[in-house]
Design a protein around this motif. Structure first.
Motif, PDB file in Angstrom:
ATOM      1  N   ILE A 340      45.344 -10.118 -64.520  1.00  0.00           N
ATOM      2  CA  ILE A 340      46.137  -9.223 -65.361  1.00  0.00           C
ATOM      3  C   ILE A 340      47.224  -8.547 -64.542  1.00  0.00           C
ATOM      4  O   ILE A 340      46.994  -8.121 -63.408  1.00  0.00           O
ATOM      5  CB  ILE A 340      45.236  -8.130 -65.984  1.00  0.00           C
ATOM      6  N   LYS A 341      48.408  -8.463 -65.127  1.00  0.00           N
ATOM      7  CA  LYS A 341      49.478  -7.625 -64.606  1.00  0.00           C
ATOM      8  C   LYS A 341      50.199  -7.002 -65.787  1.00  0.00           C
ATOM      9  O   LYS A 341      50.768  -7.704 -66.621  1.00  0.00           O
ATOM     10  CB  LYS A 341      50.462  -8.403 -63.745  1.00  0.00           C
ATOM     11  N   GLY A 342      50.158  -5.660 -65.857  1.00  0.00           N
ATOM     12  CA  GLY A 342      50.787  -4.974 -66.978  1.00  0.00           C
ATOM     13  C   GLY A 342      50.140  -5.387 -68.285  1.00  0.00           C
ATOM     14  O   GLY A 342      48.916  -5.349 -68.432  1.00  0.00           O
ATOM     15  N   SER A 343      50.962  -5.802 -69.219  1.00  0.00           N
ATOM     16  CA  SER A 343      50.435  -6.211 -70.531  1.00  0.00           C
ATOM     17  C   SER A 343      50.233  -7.714 -70.630  1.00  0.00           C
ATOM     18  O   SER A 343      49.944  -8.234 -71.711  1.00  0.00           O
ATOM     19  CB  SER A 343      51.398  -5.762 -71.636  1.00  0.00           C
ATOM     20  N   THR A 344      50.358  -8.421 -69.501  1.00  0.00           N
ATOM     21  CA  THR A 344      50.217  -9.881 -69.515  1.00  0.00           C
ATOM     22  C   THR A 344      48.878 -10.306 -68.924  1.00  0.00           C
ATOM     23  O   THR A 344      48.486  -9.852 -67.851  1.00  0.00           O
ATOM     24  CB  THR A 344      51.350 -10.557 -68.730  1.00  0.00           C
ATOM     25  N   LEU A 345      48.204 -11.178 -69.642  1.00  0.00           N
ATOM     26  CA  LEU A 345      46.950 -11.774 -69.188  1.00  0.00           C
ATOM     27  C   LEU A 345      47.229 -13.225 -68.823  1.00  0.00           C
ATOM     28  O   LEU A 345      47.715 -14.006 -69.643  1.00  0.00           O
ATOM     29  CB  LEU A 345      45.898 -11.699 -70.291  1.00  0.00           C
ATOM     30  N   PHE A 346      46.946 -13.577 -67.581  1.00  0.00           N
ATOM     31  CA  PHE A 346      47.144 -14.947 -67.093  1.00  0.00           C
ATOM     32  C   PHE A 346      45.798 -15.672 -67.104  1.00  0.00           C
ATOM     33  O   PHE A 346      44.829 -15.197 -66.508  1.00  0.00           O
ATOM     34  CB  PHE A 346      47.707 -14.933 -65.672  1.00  0.00           C
ATOM     35  N   LYS A 377      43.239 -23.235 -61.474  1.00  0.00           N
ATOM     36  CA  LYS A 377      41.850 -22.857 -61.240  1.00  0.00           C
ATOM     37  C   LYS A 377      41.671 -21.343 -61.147  1.00  0.00           C
ATOM     38  O   LYS A 377      40.737 -20.789 -61.713  1.00  0.00           O
ATOM     39  CB  LYS A 377      41.328 -23.519 -59.963  1.00  0.00           C
ATOM     40  N   ASP A 378      42.551 -20.651 -60.416  1.00  0.00           N
ATOM     41  CA  ASP A 378      42.452 -19.193 -60.322  1.00  0.00           C
ATOM     42  C   ASP A 378      43.813 -18.619 -59.972  1.00  0.00           C
ATOM     43  O   ASP A 378      44.684 -19.322 -59.438  1.00  0.00           O
ATOM     44  CB  ASP A 378      41.421 -18.783 -59.276  1.00  0.00           C
ATOM     45  N   VAL A 379      43.980 -17.323 -60.290  1.00  0.00           N
ATOM     46  CA  VAL A 379      45.244 -16.642 -60.052  1.00  0.00           C
ATOM     47  C   VAL A 379      44.995 -15.287 -59.391  1.00  0.00           C
ATOM     48  O   VAL A 379      43.920 -14.704 -59.527  1.00  0.00           O
ATOM     49  CB  VAL A 379      46.042 -16.406 -61.352  1.00  0.00           C
ATOM     50  N   ILE A 380      46.029 -14.815 -58.677  1.00  0.00           N
ATOM     51  CA  ILE A 380      46.064 -13.438 -58.187  1.00  0.00           C
ATOM     52  C   ILE A 380      47.428 -12.869 -58.550  1.00  0.00           C
ATOM     53  O   ILE A 380      48.445 -13.272 -57.979  1.00  0.00           O
ATOM     54  CB  ILE A 380      45.855 -13.346 -56.668  1.00  0.00           C
ATOM     55  N   PRO A 381      47.491 -11.960 -59.504  1.00  0.00           N
ATOM     56  CA  PRO A 381      48.772 -11.337 -59.853  1.00  0.00           C
ATOM     57  C   PRO A 381      49.111 -10.232 -58.844  1.00  0.00           C
ATOM     58  O   PRO A 381      48.585  -9.118 -58.922  1.00  0.00           O
ATOM     59  CB  PRO A 381      48.521 -10.760 -61.251  1.00  0.00           C
ATOM     60  N   LEU A 382      49.960 -10.545 -57.873  1.00  0.00           N
ATOM     61  CA  LEU A 382      50.401  -9.564 -56.892  1.00  0.00           C
ATOM     62  C   LEU A 382      51.525  -8.718 -57.480  1.00  0.00           C
ATOM     63  O   LEU A 382      52.009  -8.970 -58.583  1.00  0.00           O
ATOM     64  CB  LEU A 382      50.858 -10.268 -55.617  1.00  0.00           C
TER      65      LEU A 382
END
Length: 413
Positions: A340-346, A377-382
């Protein structure tokens, strides 16, 4: 002649299927452990030059570095000072490794039953500074999914570590409700003043650093380490955590554990002794979870070893931690990690790529974009960019309105 051979075959089948009067037999896939002496296992840690990744594991970000794990073999370090051109610089070989966490230049990593501490303040001179032996009493031994039984007679863990499995097909007496597990005598079943800088893992992580504590979770046990002295962690507590735990996420004063059949919530208001608060139960499925405010978002991957039902994104209302409730469910194809970053879900939807959802209204989550050209496979929202792994590739994206824009793709093989 043909009838004679057919008769002989039927006789042999009869003998095979019932060797003893009233006893039925069946063919069973038996897993036999491949063992390595603990002394050899512990001496195999090494810091070497970059190598190809054989089996993509998890992702972790710290300062200008990205750590990508090679499942059960260690972590690869990538210098990401220039996101347009990342460069692999080191490989830390750690047998039996699944997870890492980093704080103030000290890297913590599991190595089967041990916890290792590395000083990474100088990437050109990484050193192993501490090893806590046999601190993970319940450890995920990764018994092969296709196995129907385990050869217990060949498991000697006093001086050995399981490093793999061999599958053979054997004829055994038929047993109803066979349970695969590894039992031990104790009843367990196998599985400074400067600003603090802690890294960030993806949603598949089992390690979390909160303040002066490192929380680790195995299949159903949580281990809590005091890391006030970063180079000399102390195992302060171990406790049951749930059942079939796969992931752990931290938000505010709570830990959220994703399991194959639910989400467990623990309070860490007393950091050395997490307290069970509640659980949200769902059908069986692989289950990473992330949290933002009063809502938890988790993916359930059905099929294969993860479950028999469909794959979905679930939104859980956790405003009342004691009574989490389902707030929404959305169909997916083959989901893994999310962020998650802000209002966006990845959401990483496996071979269906990366999907973006607007969660400004958690009760009406809607898909706003999809990128199907990359396996995810996976994410990191920096803060400034999005990291994603999938298909043996590390992807980096810039944030743009209602989407992302590719910065670079870096092959990990």
């Amino acid at each position: 002649m043909k009838l004679k051979y057919l008769f002989l075959l039927l006789v042999l089948i009869g003998i095979w299927s019932c060797d003893e009067k009233g006893v039925d037999y069946e063919l069973v896939k038996v897993a036999t452990p491949e063992l390595m002496a603990k002394s050899d296992f512990r001496n195999s840690v090494a810091i070497v030059d970059p190598e190809n990744i054989e089996e993509l594991g998890k992702i972790y970000a710290y300062k200008n570095y990205i750590f990508v794990s090679d499942s059960k073999k260690g972590v690869h370090i990538i210098d990401n000072s220039n996101p347009e051109s990342p460069q692999a610089i080191k490989h830390i070989k750690i047998p039996g490794n699944e997870d890492i966490s980093v704080k103030n230049d000290f890297l913590y990593a599991d190595s089967a039953t041990d916890l290792l501490v590395f000083d990474i303040s100088d990437m050109n001179s990484i050193s192993l500074v501490e090893r806590l032996k046999d601190v993970f009493n319940i450890y995920d031994y990764n018994i092969p999914i296709e196995a129907e039984a385990v050869d217990y007679g060949k498991i000697d863990l006093e001086d050995n570590i399981i490093v793999g499995w061999t599958i053979t097909t054997e004829k055994r007496k038929k047993v109803d409700n066979r349970f695969i597990g590894i039992a031990f005598e104790d009843g367990a079943v196998v599985q400074s003043m400067a600003e603090s800088v802690t890294g960030q893992g993806g949603s598949l992580a089992r390690f979390q650093i909160v303040g002066n504590y490192l929380y680790t979770v195995g299949n159903y046990q949580m281990s809590i380490f005091n890391i006030q002295s970063l180079s000399s962690p102390v195992l302060e507590n171990t406790q049951n955590a749930g059942w079939n735990i796969e992931t752990m996420f931290q938000a505010d004063d709570y830990l959220y554990l994703g399991s194959t059949n639910g989400m467990y919530i623990y309070s860490i208001s007393n950091p050395s002794s997490p307290e069970y608060v509640s659980e949200f139960t769902h059908w069986e499925g692989c289950d990473p979870v992330v949290v933002d405010g009063d809502y938890a978002y988790l993916t359930l991957r059905g099929g294969n070893d993860c479950g028999q039902l469909e794959s979905v994104l679930e939104v859980i209302d956790i405003s009342k931690k004691e009574t989490p409730t389902l707030a929404g469910r959305y169909e997916l194809e083959n989901p893994y990690g999310l962020g998650i970053k802000g209002s966006t879900l990845f959401v990483c939807d496996g071979t269906s790529g990366l999907k973006l959802f607007d969660k400004a209204d958690p009760l009406k989550v809607k898909q706003i974009n999809a990128y199907q050209d990359a396996q995810s496979k996976d994410v990191i929202p920096l803060e400034n960019n999005l990291l994603m792994i999938g298909g043996n590739t590390l992807y980096q994206y810039d944030y743009i309105a209602d989407g992302v824009e590719l910065i670079s793709s870096y092959s990990l093989r």
